[in-house]
Design an enzyme around this catalytic site. Structure first.
Site, PDB file in Angstrom:
ATOM      1  N   HIS A 280       0.938  -1.134  -0.093  1.00 37.68           N
ATOM      2  CA  HIS A 280       0.065   0.068   0.203  1.00 37.68           C
ATOM      3  C   HIS A 280       0.926   1.188  -0.004  1.00 37.68           C
ATOM      4  O   HIS A 280       1.364   1.750   1.013  1.00 37.68           O
ATOM      5  CB  HIS A 280      -0.941   0.071   1.271  1.00 37.68           C
ATOM      6  CG  HIS A 280      -1.607   1.280   1.491  1.00 37.68           C
ATOM      7  ND1 HIS A 280      -3.173   0.831   1.467  1.00 37.68           N
ATOM      8  CD2 HIS A 280      -1.550   2.552   1.341  1.00 37.68           C
ATOM      9  CE1 HIS A 280      -3.902   2.162   1.465  1.00 37.68           C
ATOM     10  NE2 HIS A 280      -2.955   3.354   1.099  1.00 37.68           N
TER      11      HIS A 280
ATOM     12  N   HIS B  95      -4.300  -0.190   6.118  1.00 32.36           N
ATOM     13  CA  HIS B  95      -3.699   0.554   7.319  1.00 32.36           C
ATOM     14  C   HIS B  95      -4.611   0.341   8.399  1.00 32.36           C
ATOM     15  O   HIS B  95      -4.960   1.343   8.931  1.00 32.36           O
ATOM     16  CB  HIS B  95      -3.547   1.984   6.922  1.00 32.36           C
ATOM     17  CG  HIS B  95      -4.438   2.569   5.806  1.00 32.36           C
ATOM     18  ND1 HIS B  95      -5.653   2.621   6.231  1.00 32.36           N
ATOM     19  CD2 HIS B  95      -4.475   3.134   4.875  1.00 32.36           C
ATOM     20  CE1 HIS B  95      -6.577   3.081   5.221  1.00 32.36           C
ATOM     21  NE2 HIS B  95      -5.673   3.499   4.262  1.00 32.36           N
TER      22      HIS B  95
ATOM     23  N   ASP C  84       1.502   2.861   3.471  1.00 34.72           N
ATOM     24  CA  ASP C  84       0.698   3.974   3.434  1.00 34.72           C
ATOM     25  C   ASP C  84       1.526   5.243   3.368  1.00 34.72           C
ATOM     26  O   ASP C  84       1.117   6.311   3.751  1.00 34.72           O
ATOM     27  CB  ASP C  84      -0.197   3.914   4.526  1.00 34.72           C
ATOM     28  CG  ASP C  84      -1.453   4.992   4.136  1.00 34.72           C
ATOM     29  OD1 ASP C  84      -1.687   5.454   2.766  1.00 34.72           O
ATOM     30  OD2 ASP C  84      -2.210   5.650   5.091  1.00 34.72           O
TER      31      ASP C  84
ATOM     32  N   HIS D 262     -10.430   1.160   2.410  1.00 31.67           N
ATOM     33  CA  HIS D 262     -10.161   2.324   3.312  1.00 31.67           C
ATOM     34  C   HIS D 262     -11.231   2.132   4.257  1.00 31.67           C
ATOM     35  O   HIS D 262     -12.391   2.690   4.117  1.00 31.67           O
ATOM     36  CB  HIS D 262     -10.214   3.625   2.690  1.00 31.67           C
ATOM     37  CG  HIS D 262      -9.811   4.692   3.908  1.00 31.67           C
ATOM     38  ND1 HIS D 262      -8.615   5.172   3.818  1.00 31.67           N
ATOM     39  CD2 HIS D 262     -10.564   5.429   4.712  1.00 31.67           C
ATOM     40  CE1 HIS D 262      -8.427   6.176   4.818  1.00 31.67           C
ATOM     41  NE2 HIS D 262      -9.425   6.223   5.418  1.00 31.67           N
TER      42      HIS D 262
ATOM     43  N   HIS E 221       1.598   5.452  -1.771  1.00 33.09           N
ATOM     44  CA  HIS E 221       1.029   6.320  -2.652  1.00 33.09           C
ATOM     45  C   HIS E 221       2.191   7.142  -3.124  1.00 33.09           C
ATOM     46  O   HIS E 221       3.168   7.755  -2.758  1.00 33.09           O
ATOM     47  CB  HIS E 221       0.481   7.562  -1.913  1.00 33.09           C
ATOM     48  CG  HIS E 221      -0.876   7.102  -1.133  1.00 33.09           C
ATOM     49  ND1 HIS E 221      -2.112   7.230  -1.562  1.00 33.09           N
ATOM     50  CD2 HIS E 221      -1.087   6.564   0.115  1.00 33.09           C
ATOM     51  CE1 HIS E 221      -3.111   6.742  -0.789  1.00 33.09           C
ATOM     52  NE2 HIS E 221      -2.324   6.220   0.185  1.00 33.09           N
ATOM     53  N   LEU E 222       2.302   6.733  -4.566  1.00 34.64           N
ATOM     54  CA  LEU E 222       3.401   7.453  -5.478  1.00 34.64           C
ATOM     55  C   LEU E 222       3.162   8.511  -6.112  1.00 34.64           C
ATOM     56  O   LEU E 222       4.320   9.588  -6.380  1.00 34.64           O
ATOM     57  CB  LEU E 222       4.006   6.352  -6.414  1.00 34.64           C
ATOM     58  CG  LEU E 222       4.550   5.062  -5.783  1.00 34.64           C
ATOM     59  CD1 LEU E 222       5.064   4.132  -7.080  1.00 34.64           C
ATOM     60  CD2 LEU E 222       5.618   5.123  -4.911  1.00 34.64           C
ATOM     61  N   ARG E 223       1.965   9.106  -6.072  1.00 40.15           N
ATOM     62  CA  ARG E 223       1.762  10.334  -6.540  1.00 40.15           C
ATOM     63  C   ARG E 223       2.206  10.647  -8.151  1.00 40.15           C
ATOM     64  O   ARG E 223       2.042   9.565  -8.566  1.00 40.15           O
ATOM     65  CB  ARG E 223       2.322  11.679  -5.946  1.00 40.15           C
ATOM     66  CG  ARG E 223       2.226  11.439  -4.337  1.00 40.15           C
ATOM     67  CD  ARG E 223       0.993  11.641  -3.943  1.00 40.15           C
ATOM     68  NE  ARG E 223       0.631  11.878  -2.374  1.00 40.15           N
ATOM     69  CZ  ARG E 223      -0.535  11.505  -1.493  1.00 40.15           C
ATOM     70  NH1 ARG E 223      -1.180  10.665  -2.276  1.00 40.15           N
ATOM     71  NH2 ARG E 223      -0.420  11.792  -0.448  1.00 40.15           N
TER      72      ARG E 223
ATOM     73  N   LYS F 148      -9.558  -0.470  -5.483  1.00 40.86           N
ATOM     74  CA  LYS F 148      -9.972   0.289  -4.046  1.00 40.86           C
ATOM     75  C   LYS F 148     -10.959   0.897  -3.735  1.00 40.86           C
ATOM     76  O   LYS F 148     -11.429   1.717  -4.497  1.00 40.86           O
ATOM     77  CB  LYS F 148      -8.429   1.472  -4.089  1.00 40.86           C
ATOM     78  CG  LYS F 148      -8.568   2.298  -2.700  1.00 40.86           C
ATOM     79  CD  LYS F 148      -7.953   1.319  -1.520  1.00 40.86           C
ATOM     80  CE  LYS F 148      -8.004   2.039  -0.276  1.00 40.86           C
ATOM     81  NZ  LYS F 148      -6.958   2.989   0.126  1.00 40.86           N
TER      82      LYS F 148
END
Ligand code: NCD
Ligand code: ZN
Length: 381
Positions: free
Chosen positions: A38, A201, A274, A163, A40-42, A126
């Site tokens: 998990h 998470h 995360d 989430h 976030h690479l943006r 997701k």
């Protein structure tokens, strides 16, 4: 405001652990190369700034789709995957596999998921409850509206990544995960008994117990920060925006329950950082963004926890085995090496206070990493 004490003093669990009986400076620990389930690479300049930190440690990563606009289609996931590989450059990209996810919306066509899986582009989908977190406004308001998507995923064996927080403003922010389990997750699992689900998470003792008691269809990721800090850390010596993330960190008893779950050897729990970078100006402002940037020292951060718990022997299973087994993917064959350092020594490598990672639209791109200013007991070599 000035912080009279080093960043992590008074933060339960955040102190580097004392060397266990088996760990001495210079000692090495070899692990099967881990994966991050998990992250976030943006996109754009931020992607270029952060992707290397993940690729340096992990062989694969489940990449979150909450860009603006969100990654919902097979084509947009394929294009995003190309941008990630291009940001890494050909040499690094060779050793790293981004596993793409699709963002579920109430209008998404189930055929998109089937196509994405058939083309080998989309690994999982997701679920963001609308309004639960960063870039979730296109998410799902009514879970029954996505029943056809969930039925399709159940049929084709595509994991649902959740989430797990209710968005009902009447529910206290510290209770949103626990309430989600009863109000949303339990009925969802009953409606889709064949669906593979990852509760992402997790932050509460209730979630850890729920996952441990459920069958093999349900698993959970656990972040480094939820293992290191409790909600006191948000206010230790002043307001600490770097520790603000969603789901928000909880009481100490929850942190301890998460540590027990992560180090238990139960295959339902695995590594998911995360890591959620936001530029420093976006964190340190009157309405700061949620997200902890932990990618640069992620495996070191987990290793500190496992050592403190006397469970270093369980780190490899949590970091490198449980995830691929749940996803039905092969274990990595390469290894990484961690070296023990004495965190109290003058020579100890410390985590930088800020990382200046280029610029974006002429504004410097500065990120504050998790563990800023701290020396961790293990470092990746
Ligand atoms: C994430 C982000 O910034 O994209 N933030 C966070 O606090 N974890 C979104 C998310 O995973 O909830
Ligand atoms: Zn996330």
């Amino acid at each position: 405001m000035a912080h009279p004490t080093p960043a992590h003093q008074n933060v339960p669990g955040a102190q580097p652990g004392s060397p266990g009986p088996s760990a001495s400076p210079g000692q090495r620990l070899q692990l099967r190369r881990p994966d991050d389930w998990h992250v976030h690479l943006r996109d754009g300049a931020m992607l270029k700034a952060v992707a290397g930190a993940t690729a340096r440690q992990f062989a694969r990563a489940i990449v979150m789709p909450n860009l603006t606009p969100a990654v919902t289609t097979a084509a947009s996931a394929a294009a995003y995957r190309q941008r990630i590989l291009a940001a890494l450059g050909p040499e690094v990209a060779q050793g790293f596999q981004p596993l793409m996810t699709a963002y579920l919306t109430e209008t998404l066509d189930p055929a998109e998921l089937v196509r994405g899986q058939a083309e080998g582009i989309v690994t999982a989908a997701k679920l963001y409850p609308a309004g639960a977190t960063t870039n979730s406004s296109a998410g799902v308001r009514d879970l029954t509206a996505i029943a056809p998507l969930l039925e399709t995923m159940e049929r084709i064996g595509m994991p649902l990544l959740v989430h797990g927080e209710v968005t009902d403003p009447a529910v206290d922010i510290f209770d949103r995960e626990a309430v989600f389990l009863e109000r949303q997750l339990l009925p969802l699992l009953a409606r889709h008994p064949g669906l593979k689900v990852v509760l992402e998470h997790i932050t509460t003792a209730e979630a850890a117990a729920f996952v441990a008691a459920a069958g093999p269809q349900l698993a959970a990721t656990i972040t480094p920060h939820h293992l290191h800090i409790n909600r006191n850390a948000l206010f230790a010596g002043g307001l600490r925006p770097d520790f603000y993330c969603l789901p928000i960190v909880k009481r100490e008893r929850h942190r301890l329950a998460l540590r027990r779950a992560a180090t238990s050897g139960d295959p339902s729990f695995f590594l998911g950082t995360d890591s959620a970078p936001h530029r420093r100006q976006a964190k340190e402002t009157s309405c700061g963004c949620a997200g902890v940037y932990n990618a640069p020292y992620a495996i070191e951060s987990y290793a500190a926890v496992f050592e403190q718990e006397g469970a270093l022997g369980k780190l490899e299973a949590f970091a490198s085995e449980h995830g691929p087994r749940f996803y039905g993917l092969p274990l990595n064959s390469s290894v990484i090496t961690l070296e023990r350092q004495d965190p109290t020594s003058d020579q100890a490598e410390t985590v930088p206070l800020t990382l200046e990672l280029g610029s974006d639209a002429d504004a410097p791109l500065a990120l504050v990493p998790f563990h800023a200013g701290e020396a961790l007991p293990w470092r990746l070599i």
